[in-house]
Design a protein around this motif. Structure first.
Motif, PDB file in Angstrom:
ATOM      1  N   ASN A 129       0.912  -1.258   0.041  1.00 48.89           N
ATOM      2  CA  ASN A 129       0.086  -0.160  -0.053  1.00 48.89           C
ATOM      3  C   ASN A 129       1.113   1.285   0.119  1.00 48.89           C
ATOM      4  O   ASN A 129       1.710   1.377   0.935  1.00 48.89           O
ATOM      5  CB  ASN A 129      -0.838  -0.123   1.154  1.00 48.89           C
ATOM      6  CG  ASN A 129      -1.574   1.472   1.367  1.00 48.89           C
ATOM      7  OD1 ASN A 129      -1.489   2.366   1.291  1.00 48.89           O
ATOM      8  ND2 ASN A 129      -2.981   0.925   1.299  1.00 48.89           N
ATOM      9  N   LYS A 130       0.606   2.170  -1.013  1.00 44.53           N
ATOM     10  CA  LYS A 130       1.651   3.368  -0.951  1.00 44.53           C
ATOM     11  C   LYS A 130       0.646   4.441  -0.691  1.00 44.53           C
ATOM     12  O   LYS A 130       1.202   5.555  -0.181  1.00 44.53           O
ATOM     13  CB  LYS A 130       2.183   3.620  -2.417  1.00 44.53           C
ATOM     14  CG  LYS A 130       0.826   3.693  -3.417  1.00 44.53           C
ATOM     15  CD  LYS A 130       1.481   3.470  -4.881  1.00 44.53           C
ATOM     16  CE  LYS A 130       1.520   1.898  -5.209  1.00 44.53           C
ATOM     17  NZ  LYS A 130       2.119   1.695  -6.595  1.00 44.53           N
ATOM     18  N   GLU A 131      -0.532   4.455  -0.659  1.00 41.05           N
ATOM     19  CA  GLU A 131      -1.542   5.534  -0.182  1.00 41.05           C
ATOM     20  C   GLU A 131      -1.244   6.038   1.395  1.00 41.05           C
ATOM     21  O   GLU A 131      -1.139   7.267   1.509  1.00 41.05           O
ATOM     22  CB  GLU A 131      -3.006   5.034  -0.230  1.00 41.05           C
ATOM     23  CG  GLU A 131      -3.345   4.904  -1.678  1.00 41.05           C
ATOM     24  CD  GLU A 131      -3.371   3.557  -2.309  1.00 41.05           C
ATOM     25  OE1 GLU A 131      -2.584   2.566  -1.569  1.00 41.05           O
ATOM     26  OE2 GLU A 131      -4.058   3.049  -3.418  1.00 41.05           O
ATOM     27  N   ILE A 183       7.239  -3.690  -0.832  1.00 40.96           N
ATOM     28  CA  ILE A 183       6.640  -4.711  -1.927  1.00 40.96           C
ATOM     29  C   ILE A 183       6.618  -4.225  -3.245  1.00 40.96           C
ATOM     30  O   ILE A 183       6.806  -4.735  -4.258  1.00 40.96           O
ATOM     31  CB  ILE A 183       5.620  -5.456  -1.522  1.00 40.96           C
ATOM     32  CG1 ILE A 183       5.982  -6.376  -0.309  1.00 40.96           C
ATOM     33  CG2 ILE A 183       4.904  -6.186  -2.656  1.00 40.96           C
ATOM     34  CD1 ILE A 183       4.607  -7.079   0.107  1.00 40.96           C
ATOM     35  N   ASP A 184       6.374  -2.576  -3.388  1.00 37.84           N
ATOM     36  CA  ASP A 184       6.022  -1.948  -4.649  1.00 37.84           C
ATOM     37  C   ASP A 184       7.423  -2.289  -5.522  1.00 37.84           C
ATOM     38  O   ASP A 184       8.381  -2.192  -4.972  1.00 37.84           O
ATOM     39  CB  ASP A 184       5.889  -0.688  -4.282  1.00 37.84           C
ATOM     40  CG  ASP A 184       5.076   0.168  -5.538  1.00 37.84           C
ATOM     41  OD1 ASP A 184       4.656  -0.574  -6.570  1.00 37.84           O
ATOM     42  OD2 ASP A 184       4.671   1.320  -5.334  1.00 37.84           O
ATOM     43  N   SER A 185       7.063  -2.855  -6.459  1.00 36.59           N
ATOM     44  CA  SER A 185       8.047  -3.286  -7.437  1.00 36.59           C
ATOM     45  C   SER A 185       9.161  -2.346  -7.414  1.00 36.59           C
ATOM     46  O   SER A 185      10.587  -2.845  -7.272  1.00 36.59           O
ATOM     47  CB  SER A 185       7.826  -3.703  -8.791  1.00 36.59           C
ATOM     48  OG  SER A 185       7.263  -2.802  -9.425  1.00 36.59           O
ATOM     49  N   GLU A 186       9.237  -1.163  -7.728  1.00 33.40           N
ATOM     50  CA  GLU A 186      10.220  -0.232  -8.148  1.00 33.40           C
ATOM     51  C   GLU A 186      11.163  -0.081  -6.685  1.00 33.40           C
ATOM     52  O   GLU A 186      12.245   0.120  -6.604  1.00 33.40           O
ATOM     53  CB  GLU A 186       9.844   1.339  -8.348  1.00 33.40           C
ATOM     54  CG  GLU A 186       8.941   1.375  -9.829  1.00 33.40           C
ATOM     55  CD  GLU A 186       7.633   0.608  -9.651  1.00 33.40           C
ATOM     56  OE1 GLU A 186       6.932   0.404  -8.591  1.00 33.40           O
ATOM     57  OE2 GLU A 186       6.730   0.459 -10.677  1.00 33.40           O
ATOM     58  N   HIS A 187      10.231   0.053  -5.531  1.00 29.07           N
ATOM     59  CA  HIS A 187      10.872   0.379  -4.188  1.00 29.07           C
ATOM     60  C   HIS A 187      11.597  -0.900  -3.670  1.00 29.07           C
ATOM     61  O   HIS A 187      12.665  -0.585  -3.050  1.00 29.07           O
ATOM     62  CB  HIS A 187       9.894   1.148  -3.297  1.00 29.07           C
ATOM     63  CG  HIS A 187       9.178   2.007  -3.927  1.00 29.07           C
ATOM     64  ND1 HIS A 187       8.388   1.898  -5.060  1.00 29.07           N
ATOM     65  CD2 HIS A 187       9.409   3.485  -3.914  1.00 29.07           C
ATOM     66  CE1 HIS A 187       7.896   3.187  -5.365  1.00 29.07           C
ATOM     67  NE2 HIS A 187       8.582   4.144  -4.919  1.00 29.07           N
ATOM     68  N   MET A 247      -0.865   9.204 -12.032  1.00 25.56           N
ATOM     69  CA  MET A 247      -0.897   9.449 -10.515  1.00 25.56           C
ATOM     70  C   MET A 247       0.107   8.130  -9.802  1.00 25.56           C
ATOM     71  O   MET A 247       0.618   8.460  -8.589  1.00 25.56           O
ATOM     72  CB  MET A 247      -2.159   9.450 -10.103  1.00 25.56           C
ATOM     73  CG  MET A 247      -2.439   9.473  -8.693  1.00 25.56           C
ATOM     74  SD  MET A 247      -1.521  11.186  -8.169  1.00 25.56           S
ATOM     75  CE  MET A 247      -2.930  12.513  -8.245  1.00 25.56           C
ATOM     76  N   ASN A 248      -0.088   7.021 -10.244  1.00 21.74           N
ATOM     77  CA  ASN A 248       0.819   5.816  -9.492  1.00 21.74           C
ATOM     78  C   ASN A 248       2.022   6.305  -9.329  1.00 21.74           C
ATOM     79  O   ASN A 248       2.607   6.151  -8.501  1.00 21.74           O
ATOM     80  CB  ASN A 248       0.544   4.538 -10.047  1.00 21.74           C
ATOM     81  CG  ASN A 248       1.082   3.486  -9.563  1.00 21.74           C
ATOM     82  OD1 ASN A 248       0.952   3.433  -8.202  1.00 21.74           O
ATOM     83  ND2 ASN A 248       1.996   2.710 -10.176  1.00 21.74           N
ATOM     84  N   LYS A 249       2.660   6.756 -10.591  1.00 23.85           N
ATOM     85  CA  LYS A 249       4.086   7.025 -10.508  1.00 23.85           C
ATOM     86  C   LYS A 249       4.216   8.489  -9.675  1.00 23.85           C
ATOM     87  O   LYS A 249       5.370   8.383  -8.691  1.00 23.85           O
ATOM     88  CB  LYS A 249       4.615   7.318 -11.866  1.00 23.85           C
ATOM     89  CG  LYS A 249       5.988   6.812 -12.172  1.00 23.85           C
ATOM     90  CD  LYS A 249       6.440   5.705 -11.831  1.00 23.85           C
ATOM     91  CE  LYS A 249       5.686   4.520 -12.106  1.00 23.85           C
ATOM     92  NZ  LYS A 249       5.946   3.134 -11.595  1.00 23.85           N
ATOM     93  N   GLY A 250       3.401   9.092  -9.589  1.00 21.12           N
ATOM     94  CA  GLY A 250       3.409  10.275  -8.611  1.00 21.12           C
ATOM     95  C   GLY A 250       3.707   9.787  -7.364  1.00 21.12           C
ATOM     96  O   GLY A 250       4.136  10.438  -6.390  1.00 21.12           O
ATOM     97  N   LEU A 251       2.387   9.022  -6.873  1.00 27.53           N
ATOM     98  CA  LEU A 251       2.683   8.600  -5.493  1.00 27.53           C
ATOM     99  C   LEU A 251       3.806   7.923  -5.410  1.00 27.53           C
ATOM    100  O   LEU A 251       4.219   7.848  -4.122  1.00 27.53           O
ATOM    101  CB  LEU A 251       1.372   7.789  -5.379  1.00 27.53           C
ATOM    102  CG  LEU A 251      -0.196   8.153  -5.691  1.00 27.53           C
ATOM    103  CD1 LEU A 251      -1.166   6.948  -5.411  1.00 27.53           C
ATOM    104  CD2 LEU A 251      -0.540   9.161  -4.561  1.00 27.53           C
ATOM    105  N   GLU A 252       4.402   7.019  -6.294  1.00 34.59           N
ATOM    106  CA  GLU A 252       5.565   6.333  -6.050  1.00 34.59           C
ATOM    107  C   GLU A 252       6.796   7.459  -5.713  1.00 34.59           C
ATOM    108  O   GLU A 252       7.701   6.867  -5.302  1.00 34.59           O
ATOM    109  CB  GLU A 252       5.565   5.447  -7.075  1.00 34.59           C
ATOM    110  CG  GLU A 252       4.918   4.157  -7.256  1.00 34.59           C
ATOM    111  CD  GLU A 252       4.902   3.111  -8.115  1.00 34.59           C
ATOM    112  OE1 GLU A 252       5.999   3.528  -9.158  1.00 34.59           O
ATOM    113  OE2 GLU A 252       4.302   1.835  -8.205  1.00 34.59           O
ATOM    114  N   ILE A 253       6.915   8.587  -6.359  1.00 31.47           N
ATOM    115  CA  ILE A 253       7.812   9.420  -5.978  1.00 31.47           C
ATOM    116  C   ILE A 253       8.032   9.839  -4.614  1.00 31.47           C
ATOM    117  O   ILE A 253       8.776   9.788  -3.886  1.00 31.47           O
ATOM    118  CB  ILE A 253       7.955  10.742  -6.960  1.00 31.47           C
ATOM    119  CG1 ILE A 253       8.028  10.375  -8.456  1.00 31.47           C
ATOM    120  CG2 ILE A 253       8.657  11.912  -6.476  1.00 31.47           C
ATOM    121  CD1 ILE A 253       9.267  10.092  -9.008  1.00 31.47           C
TER     122      ILE A 253
HETATM  123 MG    MG Z   1       4.957   0.040  -8.623  1.00 30.07          MG
END
Ligand code: MG
Ligand code: NDP
Length: 397
Positions: free
Chosen positions: A124-126, A149-153, A227-233
């Motif tokens: 969960n990134k939110e 767990i988010d793949s990039e992180h 937005m997903n990439k923005g949340l991931e930043i």
């Molecule tokens: Mg991701």
């Protein structure tokens, strides 16, 4: 034996996690499961994994389940709501919590897990966007560990450890001294080649067709708007705490490279894998070891491409980067306005291009403050949701 509770076991991440646990053998056991409404799948999961507890968080689904099965199914006890989630995050026999409930409502069980010194594997990134500072301060006051767990992180974590560095969550001094830039990749989503006219005609069904990943509906829409990439930043900022100018995103349509780390000596190290969430999930579960074996064929290195993100095409990404710089409660406002807008878009009540406009208007009309308690964060999240709903009702219906 490692005992695992899965918050959101009926979702895309939850299902992949259970798949990984199955393949890891007897050393890993499911302690608790949770769903919101999908009691049919929950019932199957209870039969297969025989957890101590299963939690249902939607009231009418819980009532229906109780009517059919009573409070026990086999040896599994059925509990309701946040109190039930608290049981599977706090029990002394649990080691690891998978945070895979979608949206801000994952906050309560994650805080409970931190307060009980658990290892939290966070998909969960939110909540990292809405309450990152508070979560980091709770982690610092506990012995809990949080792994992405988010793949990039997860890729960034793997690069950092493989480079001989340590994982020190949010430690700005440490990471700024060692790392020049971190770069996460984005597939670009299903509309990367659409023009403005094409986007006017997009509906919910188009937006959830992700080209490379198979995910829940909300994150799929977020991926299409970027937005997903923005949340991931913002997620990367919470986890590694570089300056925002040193946290970048690049479009890589194949989703095979997940992140890069640029070091000061000019070396750039990347992490690659097929787009399959079982890979980062398994790494987090068996961390720091690599035990999982996925029986896919050899990795294919064909035709990798990279492109800059075009801000005009993805206003949600632009807004999120602005928020990442401002900080305070702007991440909370962005996230709450986005969650409500995506919900209305999925119900066909607003159009695709309304999403960034609504979020921008809500950001412009909300008070920017710093929060010092969980209660004020939860209260503020409620307010922004209400504000966004009312705004959509008056302006868009
Ligand atoms: Mg991701
Ligand atoms: P899904 O929509 O597939 O699953 C969400 C899960 O949360 C389901 O178990 C659902 O239950 C449960 N849930 C939904 N609403 C509530 C609620 N209000 N209270 C309690 N439980 C609820 O989502 P994903 O698995 O795709 O994503 C989960 C999280 O992981 C998101 O935060 C997402 O951003 C993140 N993530 C996902 C990735 C992916 O590949 N899917 C990749 C990286 C991060 P039910 O099934 O009963 O509705």
């Amino acid at each position: 034996m490692k005992m695992i509770s899965i918050l959101g076991s009926t979702g895309s991440i939850g299902i992949s996690t259970l798949n990984v646990i199955c393949s890891l053998g007897d050393a890993y056991k499911v302690f608790g499961l949770s769903c919101h409404k999908n009691i049919t799948l929950l019932q199957d999961q209870i039969h297969q994994f025989k957890p101590e507890y299963a939690i249902i968080t939607d009231q009418s689904s819980y009532n229906l389940f109780l009517k059919e099965h009573g409070t026990n199914l086999g040896d599994t006890k059925i509990l309701f709501g946040d109190e039930g989630l608290n049981t599977i995050t706090s029990n002394k026999n649990v080691d690891t919590i998978i945070a895979a409930i979608t949206g801000f409502s994952c906050i309560h069980p994650v805080i409970s897990a931190i307060n009980h010194n658990k290892t939290i594997l966070i998909a969960n990134k939110e909540i990292l966007v809405s309450a990152g500072n508070m979560i980091i301060s709770e982690l610092r006051n506990s012995k809990a560990v949080m792994l992405p767990i988010d793949s990039e992180h997860n890729a960034l974590l793997q690069i950092i450890l493989s480079s001989g560095l340590e994982y020190k969550i949010n430690d700005a001094d440490y990471y700024k001294a060692k790392i020049k830039n971190i770069i996460i990749t984005a597939s670009g989503g299903p509309f990367i080649d659409y023009n403005l006219n094409d986007l006017k005609r997009v509906n919910a069904n188009d937006a959830i067709q992700h080209p490379t990943w198979n995910m829940g509906k909300k994150i799929s829409v977020d991926s299409s708007t970027m937005m997903n990439k923005g949340l991931e930043i913002i997620e990367a900022k919470t986890l590694f705490n570089l300056d925002i100018d040193n946290i970048k995103a690049i479009i890589h349509r194949q989703s095979k490279i997940h992140a890069f780390v640029e070091f000061f000596d000019g070396t750039v190290i990347s992490h690659m894998s097929n787009p399959d969430m079982r890979i980062p999930i398994s790494y987090a579960i068996t961390y720091p070891e690599r035990i999982y074996s996925n029986n896919k064929g050899d990795f294919s290195y064909k035709n990798f491409s990279f492109e800059e993100v075009i801000y005009d095409k993805f206003p949600c990404y632009r807004l999120a980067r602005k928020v990442a710089e401002i900080g305070k409660n702007t991440g909370l406002i962005l996230n709450a306005a986005n969650e409500i807008s995506v919900e209305y878009f999925l119900e066909d009540k607003i159009s695709y291009l309304d999403i960034p406009n609504i979020i921008e208007d809500i950001l412009d009309s909300s008070v920017v403050v710093d929060h010092d308690s969980l209660d004020s964060i939860i209260e503020n999240d409620k307010e922004i949701r209400e504000l966004t709903r009312n705004y959509i009702k008056t302006r868009y219906s």
